[in-house]
Design a protein around this motif. Structure first.
Motif, PDB file in Angstrom:
ATOM      1  N   ASP A  28      -5.769  14.196  -8.863  1.00  0.00           N
ATOM      2  CA  ASP A  28      -4.630  13.721  -8.082  1.00  0.00           C
ATOM      3  C   ASP A  28      -4.121  12.401  -8.656  1.00  0.00           C
ATOM      4  N   PRO A  29      -2.830  12.315  -9.043  1.00  0.00           N
ATOM      5  CA  PRO A  29      -2.339  11.106  -9.708  1.00  0.00           C
ATOM      6  C   PRO A  29      -2.398   9.851  -8.845  1.00  0.00           C
ATOM      7  N   VAL A  30      -2.116   9.969  -7.561  1.00  0.00           N
ATOM      8  CA  VAL A  30      -2.156   8.794  -6.688  1.00  0.00           C
ATOM      9  C   VAL A  30      -3.581   8.289  -6.547  1.00  0.00           C
TER      10      VAL A  30
ATOM     11  N   ALA B 162       0.823  -1.205   0.000  1.00  0.00           N
ATOM     12  CA  ALA B 162       0.000   0.000   0.000  1.00  0.00           C
ATOM     13  C   ALA B 162       0.860   1.260   0.000  1.00  0.00           C
ATOM     14  N   LEU B 163       1.939   1.251   0.760  1.00  0.00           N
ATOM     15  CA  LEU B 163       2.830   2.409   0.813  1.00  0.00           C
ATOM     16  C   LEU B 163       3.510   2.640  -0.532  1.00  0.00           C
ATOM     17  N   ILE B 164       3.953   1.563  -1.173  1.00  0.00           N
ATOM     18  CA  ILE B 164       4.581   1.687  -2.491  1.00  0.00           C
ATOM     19  C   ILE B 164       3.560   2.169  -3.510  1.00  0.00           C
ATOM     20  N   SER B 165       2.361   1.592  -3.454  1.00  0.00           N
ATOM     21  CA  SER B 165       1.316   1.948  -4.410  1.00  0.00           C
ATOM     22  C   SER B 165       0.792   3.365  -4.193  1.00  0.00           C
ATOM     23  N   ALA B 166       0.957   3.888  -2.983  1.00  0.00           N
ATOM     24  CA  ALA B 166       0.555   5.263  -2.709  1.00  0.00           C
ATOM     25  C   ALA B 166       1.600   6.273  -3.168  1.00  0.00           C
ATOM     26  N   GLY B 167       2.736   5.754  -3.674  1.00  0.00           N
ATOM     27  CA  GLY B 167       3.779   6.645  -4.145  1.00  0.00           C
ATOM     28  C   GLY B 167       4.720   7.130  -3.064  1.00  0.00           C
ATOM     29  N   GLU B 168       4.630   6.539  -1.868  1.00  0.00           N
ATOM     30  CA  GLU B 168       5.520   6.932  -0.790  1.00  0.00           C
ATOM     31  C   GLU B 168       6.968   6.597  -1.123  1.00  0.00           C
ATOM     32  N   TYR B 169       7.171   5.520  -1.869  1.00  0.00           N
ATOM     33  CA  TYR B 169       8.518   5.104  -2.260  1.00  0.00           C
ATOM     34  C   TYR B 169       8.612   5.098  -3.777  1.00  0.00           C
ATOM     35  N   ALA B 170       9.312   6.063  -4.322  1.00  0.00           N
ATOM     36  CA  ALA B 170       9.465   6.183  -5.768  1.00  0.00           C
ATOM     37  C   ALA B 170      10.516   5.194  -6.264  1.00  0.00           C
ATOM     38  N   PRO B 171      10.594   4.955  -7.581  1.00  0.00           N
ATOM     39  CA  PRO B 171      11.655   4.095  -8.107  1.00  0.00           C
ATOM     40  C   PRO B 171      13.031   4.556  -7.636  1.00  0.00           C
TER      41      PRO B 171
ATOM     42  N   THR C  37       4.474   7.085 -11.620  1.00  0.00           N
ATOM     43  CA  THR C  37       5.440   8.078 -12.097  1.00  0.00           C
ATOM     44  C   THR C  37       4.930   8.749 -13.356  1.00  0.00           C
ATOM     45  N   TYR C  38       4.354   7.974 -14.254  1.00  0.00           N
ATOM     46  CA  TYR C  38       3.799   8.530 -15.496  1.00  0.00           C
ATOM     47  C   TYR C  38       2.652   9.485 -15.196  1.00  0.00           C
ATOM     48  N   MET C  39       1.736   9.071 -14.310  1.00  0.00           N
ATOM     49  CA  MET C  39       0.570   9.911 -14.008  1.00  0.00           C
ATOM     50  C   MET C  39       0.970  11.225 -13.357  1.00  0.00           C
ATOM     51  N   ARG C  40       2.077  11.224 -12.627  1.00  0.00           N
ATOM     52  CA  ARG C  40       2.531  12.469 -12.007  1.00  0.00           C
ATOM     53  C   ARG C  40       3.061  13.444 -13.054  1.00  0.00           C
ATOM     54  N   GLU C  41       3.617  12.910 -14.131  1.00  0.00           N
ATOM     55  CA  GLU C  41       4.238  13.774 -15.130  1.00  0.00           C
ATOM     56  C   GLU C  41       3.300  14.126 -16.278  1.00  0.00           C
ATOM     57  N   VAL C  42       2.358  13.241 -16.584  1.00  0.00           N
ATOM     58  CA  VAL C  42       1.461  13.444 -17.732  1.00  0.00           C
ATOM     59  C   VAL C  42       0.030  13.552 -17.222  1.00  0.00           C
ATOM     60  N   LYS C  43      -0.611  14.680 -17.486  1.00  0.00           N
ATOM     61  CA  LYS C  43      -1.933  14.942 -16.920  1.00  0.00           C
ATOM     62  C   LYS C  43      -3.071  14.546 -17.850  1.00  0.00           C
TER      63      LYS C  43
END
Length: 223
Positions: free
Chosen positions: A129-131, A28-37, A170-176
């Motif tokens: 919101d991307p997440v 859940a933490l990874i999927s929430a974007g708490e830990y990026a690549p 990562t893609y959703m954060r950069e491409v809206k």
């Protein structure tokens, strides 16, 4: 600010099966974007965050390494695997085939599930919101796969989505821009609501292949 799934940053209740609960909480933490690549995950840090001993944390990290989500880093514990073009090119077709298989094995879609899919898409299309978008997208696809009633197939799909979450987030954060993806979802839903599961499966498989090409183009960067 990171948007966590419900309960992702709360202590784990001792009534839960601990090994699986710790694993799911880290997912859940990874999927929430708490830990990026590339981000590090340590036994000590997660043990403090989740308020559990290191043993179930270590087991969860090793499991995620075996599933391709993490990689070990000498003297630094684990890191979220970086974005690798070959991985995306290999994983997306598998996800497409398995989810299409799930749809083809659906015998009937009850009205409650159809309404849930429609409501989720309504929220997804309005969400910026991307997440949260990724969470809603995952909920939508999971609800479709769950309708097949095949627990093993659903488990494989869940693992694949977890693995690919680092690409999608990562893609959703950069491409809206997501209008085309939302339109594809609506076409799948229309076929499902009409009971044409074979057509819905074809549409969804094409949807995932389109998504793969989009991700690969994005990874390749500008010409």
């Amino acid at each position: 600010m990171t948007t966590y799934p419900a309960g992702a940053n709360e202590p784990i209740a001792r009534a839960e099966p601990l090994r699986e609960a710790v694993y799911l909480r880290i997912v859940a933490l990874i999927s929430a974007g708490e830990y990026a690549p590339g981000a590090p995950l340590t036994e000590a840090g997660l043990s403090r965050t989740l308020q559990v001993s290191r043993t179930p944390v270590r087991e969860a990290l090793l499991r995620l390494q075996a599933e391709g989500v993490l990689q070990s880093a000498l003297a630094r514990g684990f890191t979220v695997r970086p974005l690798v073009r070959r991985d995306a090119a290999e994983l997306y077709p598998v996800l497409a085939a398995l989810e299409a298989l799930a749809i083809r094995t659906i015998t009937a879609l009850d009205p409650a599930t159809t309404q849930r899919l429609r409501t989720t898409l309504d929220e997804l299309e309005e969400c910026a919101d991307p997440v949260r978008r990724w969470q809603l997208d995952t909920e939508w696809h999971t609800a479709i796969a769950a309708a097949a009633g095949n627990r093993h197939l659903l488990g494989m799909l869940t693992q694949l989505r977890t693995n690919l979450s680092r690409y999608e987030l990562t893609y959703m954060r950069e491409v809206k821009h997501r209008a085309e993806v939302d339109h594809e979802h609506r076409k799948v839903l229309a076929a499902l609501a009409a009971g044409d599961f074979a057509h819905a499966a074809d549409l969804l498989e094409a949807h995932w292949h389109d998504g793969m090409r989009t991700i690969l183009d994005w990874l390749d960067g500008p010409d």
